[in-house]
Design a protein around this motif. Structure first.
Motif, PDB file in Angstrom:
ATOM      1  N   GLU A 180       0.852  -1.203  -0.083  1.00 55.94           N
ATOM      2  CA  GLU A 180       0.061  -0.071  -0.038  1.00 55.94           C
ATOM      3  C   GLU A 180       0.904   1.392  -0.013  1.00 55.94           C
ATOM      4  O   GLU A 180       0.359   2.337  -0.394  1.00 55.94           O
ATOM      5  CB  GLU A 180      -0.981  -0.014   1.277  1.00 55.94           C
ATOM      6  CG  GLU A 180      -1.891   1.125   1.344  1.00 55.94           C
ATOM      7  CD  GLU A 180      -2.981   0.949   2.325  1.00 55.94           C
ATOM      8  OE1 GLU A 180      -3.959   1.699   2.167  1.00 55.94           O
ATOM      9  OE2 GLU A 180      -2.682  -0.002   3.490  1.00 55.94           O
ATOM     10  N   ALA A 181       1.998   0.990   0.547  1.00 56.40           N
ATOM     11  CA  ALA A 181       2.946   2.355   0.532  1.00 56.40           C
ATOM     12  C   ALA A 181       3.198   2.947  -0.843  1.00 56.40           C
ATOM     13  O   ALA A 181       3.402   3.886  -1.157  1.00 56.40           O
ATOM     14  CB  ALA A 181       4.410   1.834   1.189  1.00 56.40           C
ATOM     15  N   LYS A 182       3.330   1.896  -1.708  1.00 55.97           N
ATOM     16  CA  LYS A 182       3.641   2.253  -3.268  1.00 55.97           C
ATOM     17  C   LYS A 182       2.296   2.211  -4.130  1.00 55.97           C
ATOM     18  O   LYS A 182       2.078   3.056  -4.853  1.00 55.97           O
ATOM     19  CB  LYS A 182       4.514   1.172  -3.666  1.00 55.97           C
ATOM     20  CG  LYS A 182       4.917   1.399  -5.155  1.00 55.97           C
ATOM     21  CD  LYS A 182       6.033   2.531  -5.272  1.00 55.97           C
ATOM     22  CE  LYS A 182       6.339   2.600  -6.716  1.00 55.97           C
ATOM     23  NZ  LYS A 182       7.309   3.863  -7.010  1.00 55.97           N
ATOM     24  N   ASN A 212       5.354   7.663  -5.589  1.00 56.45           N
ATOM     25  CA  ASN A 212       6.752   8.016  -5.928  1.00 56.45           C
ATOM     26  C   ASN A 212       7.441   7.175  -7.107  1.00 56.45           C
ATOM     27  O   ASN A 212       8.262   6.347  -7.050  1.00 56.45           O
ATOM     28  CB  ASN A 212       7.824   7.575  -4.845  1.00 56.45           C
ATOM     29  CG  ASN A 212       7.068   8.493  -3.537  1.00 56.45           C
ATOM     30  OD1 ASN A 212       7.257   9.666  -3.697  1.00 56.45           O
ATOM     31  ND2 ASN A 212       7.072   7.726  -2.563  1.00 56.45           N
ATOM     32  N   LEU A 213       6.889   7.524  -8.541  1.00 58.09           N
ATOM     33  CA  LEU A 213       7.167   6.944  -9.608  1.00 58.09           C
ATOM     34  C   LEU A 213       8.668   6.984  -9.898  1.00 58.09           C
ATOM     35  O   LEU A 213       9.247   7.913  -9.604  1.00 58.09           O
ATOM     36  CB  LEU A 213       6.388   7.638 -10.729  1.00 58.09           C
ATOM     37  CG  LEU A 213       4.997   7.302 -10.670  1.00 58.09           C
ATOM     38  CD1 LEU A 213       4.204   8.220 -11.812  1.00 58.09           C
ATOM     39  CD2 LEU A 213       4.814   5.816 -11.045  1.00 58.09           C
TER      40      LEU A 213
END
Length: 67
Positions: free
Chosen positions: A32-34, A51-52
């Motif tokens: 979920e952080a990403k 944060n791509l």
């Protein structure tokens, strides 16, 4: 709802599945952080990639299942 990632020249990988009755279920290597999934109702779901980087380059698909 199922969200898939297809990196260039590779097959589909399941990222996360979500439903109205349970928490999001992330596959190994995804979190979920990403990959944040918000399902506000049964007809509207959004996945946000945070944060791509160049490693996130892929085609992303969603699929729905009506049980």
């Amino acid at each position: 709802m199922f969200w898939y990632q297809q990196p260039p020249r590779n097959g589909l990988k399941l990222v996360v599945s979500s439903s109205t009755w349970s928490h999001n279920s992330y596959e190994n290597g995804y979190s979920e952080a990403k990959f944040e999934v918000n399902r506000e109702n049964t007809e509207y779901t959004v996945m946000t990639i945070k944060n791509l980087t160049h490693k996130d380059e892929a085609t992303y698909f969603c699929a729905a299942s009506d049980h």
